[in-house]
Design an enzyme around this catalytic site. Structure first.
Site, short mmCIF file in Angstrom:
data_model
loop_
_atom_site.label_atom_id
_atom_site.label_comp_id
_atom_site.label_asym_id
_atom_site.label_seq_id
_atom_site.Cartn_x
_atom_site.Cartn_y
_atom_site.Cartn_z
N ARG A 150 0.82 -1.22 0.00
CA ARG A 150 0.00 0.00 0.00
C ARG A 150 0.85 1.26 0.00
NH1 ARG A 150 -5.58 -1.00 1.72
NH2 ARG A 150 -6.03 -2.79 0.42
N ARG A 184 -4.03 6.28 0.61
CA ARG A 184 -4.65 7.46 1.24
C ARG A 184 -3.77 8.24 2.20
NH1 ARG A 184 -10.10 5.40 3.61
NH2 ARG A 184 -8.88 3.48 3.61
N ASP A 213 -6.55 -3.76 -7.48
CA ASP A 213 -7.05 -4.35 -6.23
C ASP A 213 -7.27 -5.84 -6.43
OD1 ASP A 213 -8.09 -3.39 -3.46
OD2 ASP A 213 -9.49 -4.94 -4.10
N TYR A 272 -14.11 -12.78 0.32
CA TYR A 272 -14.90 -11.59 -0.02
C TYR A 272 -16.09 -11.94 -0.91
CZ TYR A 272 -11.19 -8.69 1.95
OH TYR A 272 -10.30 -8.11 2.81
O1 1CP Z 1 0.16 0.37 -3.32
C1 1CP Z 1 -0.31 -0.78 -3.35
O2 1CP Z 1 -0.10 -1.63 -2.46
C2 1CP Z 1 -1.04 -1.23 -4.61
C3 1CP Z 1 -2.46 -1.29 -4.59
C4 1CP Z 1 -3.30 -2.24 -3.74
C5 1CP Z 1 -3.09 -3.58 -3.34
C6 1CP Z 1 -1.84 -4.42 -3.50
C7 1CP Z 1 -4.60 -1.89 -3.32
C8 1CP Z 1 -5.22 -0.57 -3.52
N1 1CP Z 1 -5.19 -3.00 -2.76
C9 1CP Z 1 -4.29 -4.03 -2.74
C10 1CP Z 1 -4.50 -5.40 -2.25
C11 1CP Z 1 -5.69 -5.71 -1.41
N2 1CP Z 1 -6.97 -5.25 -1.52
C12 1CP Z 1 -5.68 -6.68 -0.39
C13 1CP Z 1 -4.49 -7.54 -0.03
C14 1CP Z 1 -3.51 -6.84 0.84
C15 1CP Z 1 -4.04 -6.47 2.21
O3 1CP Z 1 -4.32 -7.38 3.00
O4 1CP Z 1 -4.14 -5.25 2.47
C16 1CP Z 1 -6.96 -6.74 0.17
C17 1CP Z 1 -7.45 -7.62 1.30
C18 1CP Z 1 -7.78 -5.84 -0.56
C19 1CP Z 1 -9.24 -5.60 -0.39
C20 1CP Z 1 -9.54 -4.18 -0.13
N3 1CP Z 1 -9.48 -3.22 -1.10
C21 1CP Z 1 -9.82 -3.57 1.10
C22 1CP Z 1 -9.88 -4.27 2.47
C23 1CP Z 1 -11.28 -4.55 2.86
C24 1CP Z 1 -11.43 -5.18 4.22
O5 1CP Z 1 -11.83 -4.45 5.15
O6 1CP Z 1 -11.19 -6.39 4.38
C25 1CP Z 1 -9.97 -2.19 0.86
C26 1CP Z 1 -10.33 -1.12 1.82
C27 1CP Z 1 -9.75 -1.99 -0.54
C28 1CP Z 1 -9.73 -0.70 -1.28
C29 1CP Z 1 -8.39 -0.22 -1.67
N4 1CP Z 1 -7.50 -0.95 -2.45
C30 1CP Z 1 -6.36 -0.21 -2.69
C31 1CP Z 1 -6.56 1.06 -2.03
C32 1CP Z 1 -5.57 2.21 -2.05
C33 1CP Z 1 -7.82 1.04 -1.39
C34 1CP Z 1 -8.48 2.17 -0.62
C35 1CP Z 1 -9.55 2.77 -1.49
C36 1CP Z 1 -9.64 4.26 -1.45
O7 1CP Z 1 -8.77 4.97 -1.95
O8 1CP Z 1 -10.66 4.70 -0.93
#
Ligand code: 1CP
Length: 348
Positions: A28, A32, A78, A154
């Site tokens: 990440r 944000r 994502d 999910y």
């Molecule tokens: O910079 C980076 O790492 C690249 C982008 C990236 C990656 C590798 C994003 C952007 N998401 C992910 C992987 C991801 N997405 C995972 C695996 C890693 C981890 O455990 O964090 C998971 C579980 C998700 C699912 C997901 N997408 C969630 C979690 C939900 C939950 O509560 O279980 C969320 C909040 C997202 C949205 C998301 N994905 C990425 C971003 C920057 C965001 C936030 C969205 C926004 O800007 O509002």
């Protein structure tokens, strides 16, 4: 003639070299906590649309590189693009995270179409192509996907913030049905990752963020075996592309995960003692991790001590510095820069 040091440092660790200081990237690293990310995000209402906009997605991938000179860039996308590409309804709701139309029966599963996936995800390959041209030549490009169990969680639960109870119950009560879902995900994910390599990804990471929610038996069946099958398929098509596994919270089962899946690297969450990992995980596997993401929020001496301990414990091994889990939105951006300097020996 190219000597070994002209090769990107992140790729050198996969040749078995204990590079010092280690290459650094952070899960990440785009997101944000960066004001320049929030500025772009504010103009795109739908998060999935953002992931499918190659110009915007490549721009936010580059943002952290401009600030911190990371050794690797991870393509902005994502893990939930796979259910979307398979035909499941996926949305991201403000303040709530992902919301999916849940799949809980064989009939609901029948809407999923593996043959749509490669083409539906063309925008992600476009983002990778832009990034291959635009990242600095010392920076490696990482492609990724969610591992089947974590994505299935999910798909079945329909949202985040669960421990995957319904998915686990389904896997116990009707294993043949649940395995159908896993099989679909193994195939879709393998095809997607192969296309990412063709578009320029140099290293791949498979995120199994919810691996630690499972019993030993389910971990073997739903984490180890599907990751193994994906590694086998992707390696057959893309020999030489390193694949990193991330069985988060897998604990004492992580060495078995590494041995049976054949991953080239393993990302470790912050609960794993690195001296134990060095002793128990095969020398052929690159270790990656595992700074507590809270230490980047707190900064200062506590962060510095955490970094120093990791560097000390991994100095004899091919190792890539990372966090135990992704950067959280409350992280002050300056702490990330201070951490980079500390790891690279540029501050005292
Ligand atoms: O910079 C980076 O790492 C690249 C982008 C990236 C990656 C590798 C994003 C952007 N998401 C992910 C992987 C991801 N997405 C995972 C695996 C890693 C981890 O455990 O964090 C998971 C579980 C998700 C699912 C997901 N997408 C969630 C979690 C939900 C939950 O509560 O279980 C969320 C909040 C997202 C949205 C998301 N994905 C990425 C971003 C920057 C965001 C936030 C969205 C926004 O800007 O509002």
């Amino acid at each position: 003639m190219a000597d070994s040091t002209s090769k990107k440092s992140f790729l050198r660790v996969f040749d078995g070299e204990a590079v010092s200081p280690p290459p650094i990237w952070m899960m990440r690293q785009a997101g944000r906590y960066l004001p320049e990310y929030r500025a772009i995000r504010a103009n795109i209402p739908s998060f999935l649309e953002f992931c499918y906009s190659p110009d915007a997605a490549s721009e936010v991938t580059l943002q952290p590189l401009r600030r911190y000179n990371f050794d690797a860039a991870i393509v902005f996308a994502d893990i939930l693009v796979i259910p979307d590409a398979l035909g499941q309804e996926v949305a991201f709701k403000e303040g709530e995270g992902p919301v999916l139309e849940p799949i809980r029966t064989l009939e609901e599963m029948s809407i999923l179409d593996v043959d749509r996936v490669e083409e539906a995800l063309t925008p992600v390959y476009e983002t990778l192509k832009i990034l291959s041209r635009e990242i600095p030549e010392t920076t490696s490009l990482i492609g990724f996907a969610g591992a089947p169990w974590t994505v299935a969680l999910y798909m079945v639960e329909g949202r985040g913030k669960t421990e995957g109870e319904r998915a686990r119950d389904w896997a116990y009560s009707a294993p043949q049905e649940f395995h159908k879902l896993i099989d679909i995900l193994v195939e879709a994910t393998s095809r997607y990752l192969i296309q990412q390599v063709k578009a320029g990804a140099e290293v791949l990471q498979l995120f199994d963020s919810w691996a630690g929610a499972l019993s030993v038996e389910q971990f073997r069946e739903l984490v180890i075996e599907p990751n193994r099958r994906i590694v086998e398929k992707v390696r057959a098509a893309c020999p030489g592309t390193p694949i990193i596994g991330f069985p988060r919270n897998g604990g004492v089962l992580i060495p078995e995960f590494v041995e049976k899946t054949g991953v080239d690297g393993v990302s470790l969450d912050h609960s794993v003692p690195l001296d134990w990992a060095v002793d128990n995980i095969s020398d052929n596997c690159v270790l990656q991790g595992n700074l507590d993401n809270r230490l980047l929020v707190v900064g200062g001496d506590a962060m510095n001590r955490g970094i120093d301990t990791i560097l000390e414990q991994t100095k004899s091994r091919p190792f890539a510095f990372n966090l135990g889990h992704g950067i959280v939105p409350q992280t002050p951006p300056e702490h990330v820069g201070q951490a980079m300097d500390r790891i690279r020996g540029l501050s005292s």
